[in-house]
Every structure is written in structure tokens, then in C-alpha cells.
Design a protein around this motif. Structure first.
Motif, PDB file in Angstrom:
ATOM      1  N   SER A 181       0.839  -1.205   0.000  1.00 45.43           N
ATOM      2  CA  SER A 181       0.000   0.000   0.000  1.00 45.43           C
ATOM      3  C   SER A 181       0.869   1.248   0.000  1.00 45.43           C
ATOM      4  N   LEU A 182       1.947   1.195   0.767  1.00 49.50           N
ATOM      5  CA  LEU A 182       2.850   2.342   0.809  1.00 49.50           C
ATOM      6  C   LEU A 182       3.453   2.607  -0.569  1.00 49.50           C
ATOM      7  N   LEU A 183       3.878   1.527  -1.249  1.00 49.51           N
ATOM      8  CA  LEU A 183       4.507   1.719  -2.553  1.00 49.51           C
ATOM      9  C   LEU A 183       3.499   2.279  -3.558  1.00 49.51           C
ATOM     10  N   PHE A 184       2.268   1.768  -3.494  1.00 51.62           N
ATOM     11  CA  PHE A 184       1.197   2.314  -4.338  1.00 51.62           C
ATOM     12  C   PHE A 184       1.065   3.824  -4.097  1.00 51.62           C
ATOM     13  N   ALA A 191      -1.854   3.823 -11.921  1.00 52.70           N
ATOM     14  CA  ALA A 191      -1.908   2.516 -12.576  1.00 52.70           C
ATOM     15  C   ALA A 191      -0.598   1.770 -12.337  1.00 52.70           C
ATOM     16  N   PHE A 192       0.538   2.455 -12.555  1.00 51.67           N
ATOM     17  CA  PHE A 192       1.801   1.774 -12.287  1.00 51.67           C
ATOM     18  C   PHE A 192       1.994   1.580 -10.782  1.00 51.67           C
ATOM     19  N   GLY A 193       1.410   2.467  -9.992  1.00 59.49           N
ATOM     20  CA  GLY A 193       1.425   2.283  -8.537  1.00 59.49           C
ATOM     21  C   GLY A 193       0.802   0.950  -8.152  1.00 59.49           C
ATOM     22  N   LEU A 194      -0.289   0.626  -8.828  1.00 58.53           N
ATOM     23  CA  LEU A 194      -0.957  -0.646  -8.562  1.00 58.53           C
ATOM     24  C   LEU A 194      -0.054  -1.816  -8.956  1.00 58.53           C
TER      25      LEU A 194
END
Lengths: 452, 452
Positions: free
Chosen positions: B372-375, B386-389
Motif C-alpha cells: 500500500s505504501l509503494l502504491f 496505474a503503475f502504482g498498482l
């Protein structure tokens, strides 16, 4: 008892409980050492474990509780009725009793203390006043002391009088009339010497002791260094107040090694190996994952900064993992050795530069070997000796940087009174990744700029 | 003795040697415990250390040699003359003598053995026949045994007779007329019991012993479990042949912990902390660097394979370090806990699935948090939810994969009789890097293919 013996007994007990054969379970228990019983109980499910435990007499139960791991002990103790719990605590040595009482909810602890013998209660309360992890917190109040103007025969009488209460009497401690520790007599001397001789005339004056506020890790170092079986503990004015026996020191050594190993792996507090709560484990492990995560966002920024280099020279991206990983491993090797040296050799800053230089020498040699390999690999695989030189040089520099950092950081942490063991974990790896990428992509950029 | 006390003494000695004040050095030495002398000698330079050592009487010298680290011991012993060396070895307990003789060049060892008392020679030769790292290799031949049909008084007489030779007599062992171990009597019982009673009638029949071929690590586990101060060692047919005292067990525990910690850091054999040869250190550390290097070439191939993805989606390269590092750390946390469980709890395969499931649960929770943090980071920093996902999902999967791998590999190695401690080092990190990159770039490629 081997693992397979134990497994068989566990299975037998489970079967016999299902058959409701209480007598047969009891007969197995009677033949089994309390330390083995503790292991068996740890493998049973909650109901079976309470059942088996209920069959134990108070003395055996007290020994079993002392041997259980923390998680199982908490489980069992919390299910006990007050009368039974008090009876069990009453059977324990003062230090074990204090350990159990300390973990109880306050109102239960108070009830237990009011149920046990007043003498024992006073002892446990005295021990509870000392902080954990210090000599005062691990010592027992069971020891044999005699005045130095008493005789060998008096000492033997004292041992006889307290034989049931004090186990493992390795030494008799000699005190003066102010209760100050003045000497030590190994128990075998009492067998050999004339019973009429004064303790003062046969005692060893060089008695090694610790104070109640000595850190348990230092106590363990002293016991290990001087090969002692027990060490006396003194309070203010050198007054003898307790004794720590080697079995407790072995547990300390064990706990400290375990803590160090876990800390090196980025686990905040010692994780009990039987711990089963996902939340508790997660909470203990996430801080260092978080630190590593944030640190590696630094790596992401470095890569972002060098995106032009990576676009022009995509090949440079391929070798990011090998440079990060090999550099990181070299750094962990160096920091592990320095952390162990600090932990074991009480090495002060005096050896610092010698140590750092030694690590640098090793890093230059190993970096040269690995760097040459990377040069060869890139030249052969990618037919690009020029970039091979870039990669080889970069990994050489990265390994030296990591080793220097790995050797220095533990000293800095130690100076700041932070446990250097944390240095070998995610902390140093993350720092090495950022520096490593800077060195590698910096070198690649210079190459692009001037030669490509 | 504190570190600063020791430093002061070292400086005093260095000064006094320069002044050629032999008498003053000698008077410092006389007041100092052999264990402290050993530490002091380790801090002196070669000439000073030989000089100080030459001032010691044979008995003190023998105790100092026993306490020295391996590197310093080798240095000092190799400088000694034959007569002096033999005299020192003659003063030692059988186990310490065997340890020293074992390290000598063969022709010198033979000369030393022919110089010492025939009885001692026979004992040392007997001990040299046992392999190191087993009970036979660490036991001493100094112990007190009496026949079970002898009396308490006989036992006391035996102790008196051998008082100078046997130190730290915690127990008297009872043997039958075939020299078989049949019981144990704590020394304090001898003080309490009627001197005319038979040993047979007061001995404890549940005597815990090990055989000469018990691994020293298992000996340590048994001693720790049953809280023993010494453990008898038996040969074929349960015949009593030796005894291991707790101070040697403490050294074993220490050595094993040190070895485990170093192995976890990718150091092949235990590196002596005082080791100063660059070549020897390098040789000990390079194998795992090499394995990590070769493994990470696998990572390079993965990246090469996905180069199209990385060219189209350069942002994917930026998060390679965070995914590798966080996944790697999660894997090291899991493998460290499993390795410790295997080392300490004799846990067989029975707990395997429970353990793996526990690690997976923790990984799912921590992976979800970090994912979740990286997203969030990619969405905010790169304005690309989108790339966060993609990144968040990938790091979640990578952490689960690493934890599962970290938990399983130690079991597999253990089954194959390979020390699982090596699993936490470069081995698992490298494997996790390759799988991690496959998962991450695979996810990114799928995303490019179907959604971008």
C-alpha cells in the motif's frame, strides 16, 4: 530423550487422554524428567496440556513451569486457580518465583504473594525491585554464607541445615560480621580440610563478584572468562546479597546470541520462536522493513536522477542487482565481524583503525577478484569490453565502499550506545545500495560523457 | 578487570619493558589472574608478549595458554623452546593439553609427548584419538569415580587423594566393578550423609550422560536443558571414560553461536576475530561472494529478458532496488526465525507446515502494508496510480514469495544435512532477487501488454 522418543510419548499421552486413562498418563509422567515434561507439554494442545499439568504434584509442576518457553508458560499459568498457582510458586527458588510473579497481572501477583510463606514473599519482593537484565534481576537468594571467623565444621553444618533449600552448592561464601563478602571456599575444600580450621584461614581472598547493577551480558562475560560455576552478587558496601549460577548464565548467553542474530536480521525485539500471533510478529518485523523501504526510495531517486544514462545505456540497468547484492554481501561480512568483535572482545576504539584497514585490504583483494570476473562476463556476454571495464571498476569501488561502511558503522553505533548488531541488518544494506548505485551509475555516466 | 584497567596495565608493562625493569613487570604479573594475563598478552606486540610470557612460572603459563585466542596461542607456542613447552603442557588438564598438542607440527608434538610424564602422555594420546567437535574431543580425563559398593568415606578419601589434580568436582560418579557408569552423587551429599553409607544407597540412578561420539552441539543442548554443571562421558558398554565441565560447554555454545552468526553473513568457516592474514580472510569470504555474483548474473539475465518492458516503461527500473531489498529483508527475517527454531528446538518436520503458514500470514500482512505504501508513493511521486498498482501488487507478491522461500529452504537444507544457517546468507537473498525480479517485471509486462 531424543526427538523421536518425545514424539512417541506425546502420541501415547494424546491417545491415553482420549481413552480417559488418567492412571496411565500419570505413570508416564512419574518416570519423566521435568525438563522433558516441559518439552512434551509444549507439544500438546491446550486442553491436553492443562490436563497433564493438573496431574503434576506442586514440586514437579514448579520445575516444569521454570523450564517452559514464555508463551506456553503464560498460557498455563493464566489457566491456573489461585491456590494451585500459589502452591507452585511457593516451591520455586526465589529467582524463578520472581520471574513468574513478574509476568502476572498486578492483582493476581499480589494475591499470590499474600498466599506464599512470608519469608518467600519477602525474598520475591526484594528480587522484583531489581531491574531485569541486570545481576540483581537474575540472581537467586539461595546460597551458603558463613562468617570468616567460623570453622569448616560450622560451614558443613550450615550446608546440612539448608540442604533441601539450596541446590548446586559449588562454593561457600565467607562474609565478615558486617555481611561483607571477603572470601570464597570451594565446597570440595570443606571435605579435605580439618573441620576445626577457621574459614578465614582456608578461604580464597581473590573472590570474583559482580554488583546488583552489573548488566547481565557483562556478568556472562566475567563468568565465561574466569570459568566460574557460580558468581556472588554484592550490593552497596560489598554486602553479599545473592548468587547467580552457571545455568542462568548459560540462558543469558543463549538469549543474547539469539537477540543478536535476530537483530542482525532486522527483527526489533527478540521474537519468541513459539510466538504465534501474526499481529505481534508483524509489529516486531515491520519497522526495519519500513526503514529499508524508505531507504530504497533513495535508490529509486538515484535511478531517476540517472535515467538519461540508463536510457542511453540500457545495459547498465542489467547489472544493478549484481552490484547491489555483491556489494551488500561484502558489507555484511565486514559489519558482522566488527559487530562480533565489539560484542565479544570489549574492543574499544583502540583497534578501530587496525580493523578498518584490515577490512579494506580484504575488500581490495576480493573486489579485485569479483571486479575482474564482472569485466570478463560483460566482455564475453555482451561483447563490450569498454562497458566491462566500467562494470568491473564500479563493483570494485562499491565493494570497498561497502566494507569500509560495514566496518565503521558498528563503531559509531557503539559509541552512541546503540546496539551495533542493528548495523548488519537492513540499515547497512540500504545505505550500501544507495552509495553503490551512485558509484555505479556515476561511473557509467562519466564513461558515456567522455568515451561513448 | 575493566577495559580501562587492562589498557593501563598494558601501557605500564610496555613502559617497564622499555626501561628494562624486569622486577616491576614480574610484580604486576604475580597479582594478575591468568585470564586477565591472557587478555593483556593479546594486546602486546610480539617481542613484549614473548618477554612477559617468559616471566611466567609453568603453572601460570599453562593457564594463560589455555585462555589465549587461537592466533596468539599459535604465535606464542611456536616461539617456545621444547623443554619449556613440554613443562607447560605437563601442567595442563588432559583436555587442554590435547588441544595444544593437536595444533603442533607433528614432529614437535611427538617430542613434547615423549617429554611429559608417561601417565599424562597416555591420557593426551587417548584424547587425540577422538574427533574434534564431539564429546570425546572436548572431555577431560580428570574426574572422581568410586565403585558403588564403596562408602561415602571412601569417596571423600578419593577426593582428598586427587584434590590437586581434579578441579571443580561437582559430582562423584558411581561405577560398578565393570567400570560402567551406574549413578551420580553431588559433592554436597558427601558432606551431609553418614560416612559409612554405601554409595549405592545414596546415589542418584537417573544419571544423564553422553557417549564419546555425541556431537558437541548436542552435548551443549543436553547440559543446558537439564541445568548440569558437568556431564559424564561414556564409551562402549556404558563404561565411564571422561567428563565435560560447564566451562567447556559455555565455550561450545559461544563457538556455535559465533559460527551461526558468521555463516548467516556468508562467511564459510568461523573467522577468528583476531585473524590478521588478508589472504586467509579473503579465502574464507569469497566463496559466498562468488555464489552471490553468479546468482545475480541470473538477475541480469532476467533484466535482459525484460529489456523491452524496461525501455517502454523506464519507471519500472527505478523500483528494482526497493522491491529486491524489501523482499530480501522479509525473506531473511523468515529464514532467520526458522533457522533458529531448527537450531534450538530440535523441531522436526512436524512443525514445518505450521511454521510456513505462520510466515505466510505475517508476509501477507506486512506485504499488504508495504505494498500500500509503494502504491501511495508511486501515485504521489510519479502521478501514475496505474503503475502504482503494478508496483504495490508486485512487492506484495515478492514479499510473500521471499517469506515462503525463506521458511522452506532451511528445512530442505536441514533434511539434506546441510547447516541451515547458510540459508540466511547470500544464498536465499540471491534466489529471492531472481524470483523477485521475475515477479515484478512479469507483472509490469502483463500490465504493458493488456492495459497500457
Amino acid at each position: 530423550m531424543t526427538t523421536s522418543d518425545r514424539k512417541e510419548i506425546v502420541e501415547n499421552i494424546e491417545y491415553l487422554i482420549k481413552e480417559n486413562n488418567r492412571a496411565a498418563v500419570r505413570s508416564i509422567i512419574i518416570d519423566t524428567h521435568p525438563a522433558d515434561l516441559a518439552e512434551i507439554i509444549q507439544e500438546l494442545d491446550d486442553d491436553d496440556r492443562d490436563f497433564v499439568f493438573s496431574l503434576l504434584d506442586a514440586e514437579t509442576a514448579s520445575e516444569v513451569v521454570t523450564e517452559l518457553d514464555d508463551v506456553t508458560r503464560e498460557d498455563i499459568v493464566s489457566d491456573l486457580e489461585m491456590a494451585r498457582l500459589s502452591e507452585i510458586v511457593d516451591e520455586m527458588d526465589s529467582d524463578d518465583a520472581a520471574d513468574v510473579v513478574k509476568e502476572l497481572p498486578e492483582h493476581i501477583a499480589e494475591q499470590v504473594l499474600s498466599n506464599i510463606e512470608p519469608q518467600d514473599r519477602a525474598e520475591v519482593e526484594q528480587l522484583l525491585d531489581y531491574p531485569e537484565d541486570y545481576a540483581g534481576g537474575i540472581m537467586a537468594l539461595e546460597f551458603i554464607a558463613v562468617y570468616d571467623d567460623q570453622t569448616v565444621d560450622d560451614a558443613i553444618r550450615e550446608i546440612r541445615r539448608r540442604a533441601k533449600e539450596v541446590e548446586d552448592i559449588f562454593n561457600v561464601y565467607a562474609i565478615d560480621r558486617n555481611e561483607r563478602l571477603v572470601g570464597v571456599v570451594p565446597i570440595q575444600s570443606l571435605l579435605i580440610r580439618d573441620p576445626k580450621r577457621l574459614i578465614r584461614n582456608i578461604m580464597n581472598l581473590d573472590v570474583i563478584s559482580v554488583t546488583v547493577d552489573t548488566d547481565q551480558e557483562d556478568v556472562a562475560k566475567i563468568v565465561r572468562k574466569y570459568d566460574l560455576a557460580a558468581i556472588p552478587v554484592v550490593g552497596p558496601d560489598n554486602r553479599l546479597v545473592g548468587r547467580i549460577t552457571i545455568d542462568d548464565i548459560v540462558d543469558v548467553l543463549h538469549e543474547e546470541a539469539n537477540e543478536d542474530i535476530q537483530r542482525m536480521a532486522g527483527i526489533t525485539d527478540e521474537e519468541i520462536l513459539q510466538e504465534s500471533s501474526t499481529i505481534r510478529i508483524s509489529r516486531n518485523r515491520i519497522p526495519w522493513l519500513f526503514i529499508s523501504f524508505v531507504g530504497e526510495l533513495g535508490s529509486a531517486m538515484v535511478l531517476d536522477h540517472f535515467h538519461a544514462t540508463m536510457t542511453q545505456l540500457l545495459i547498465s540497468a542489467f547489472f544493478i542487482p549484481v552490484i547491489m547484492a555483491t556489494g551488500g554481501n561484502a558489507g555484511i561480512q565486514s559489519s558482522t565481524i566488527v559487530v562480533r568483535s565489539l560484542a565479544l572482545m570489549e574492543g574499544g576504539a583502540s583497534g578501530l583503525w587496525r580493523r578498518v584497514i584490515r577490512e579494506l585490504r580484504v575488500a581490495v583483494l576480493n573486489g579485485f577478484i569479483i571486479g575482474s570476473l564482472l569485466f570478463a562476463v560483460i566482455t564475453i556476454w555482451k561483447h563490450d569490453p569498454a562497458f566491462g571495464l566500467v562494470g568491473g571498476t564500479a563493483i570494485f569501488l562499491v565493494m570497498i565502499n561497502s566494507a569500509a561502511f560495514g566496518a565503521l558503522v558498528p563503531y559509531v553505533l557503539n559509541k552512541m550506545n546503540i546496539d551495533p548488531a542493528i548495523a548488519t541488518g537492513p540499515f547497512i544494506t540500504t545505505a550500501n545500495d544507495i552509495f553503490g548505485l551512485l558509484i555505479y551509475l556515476g561511473t557509467a555516466t562519466l564513461y558515456l560523457h567522455y568515451y561513448a
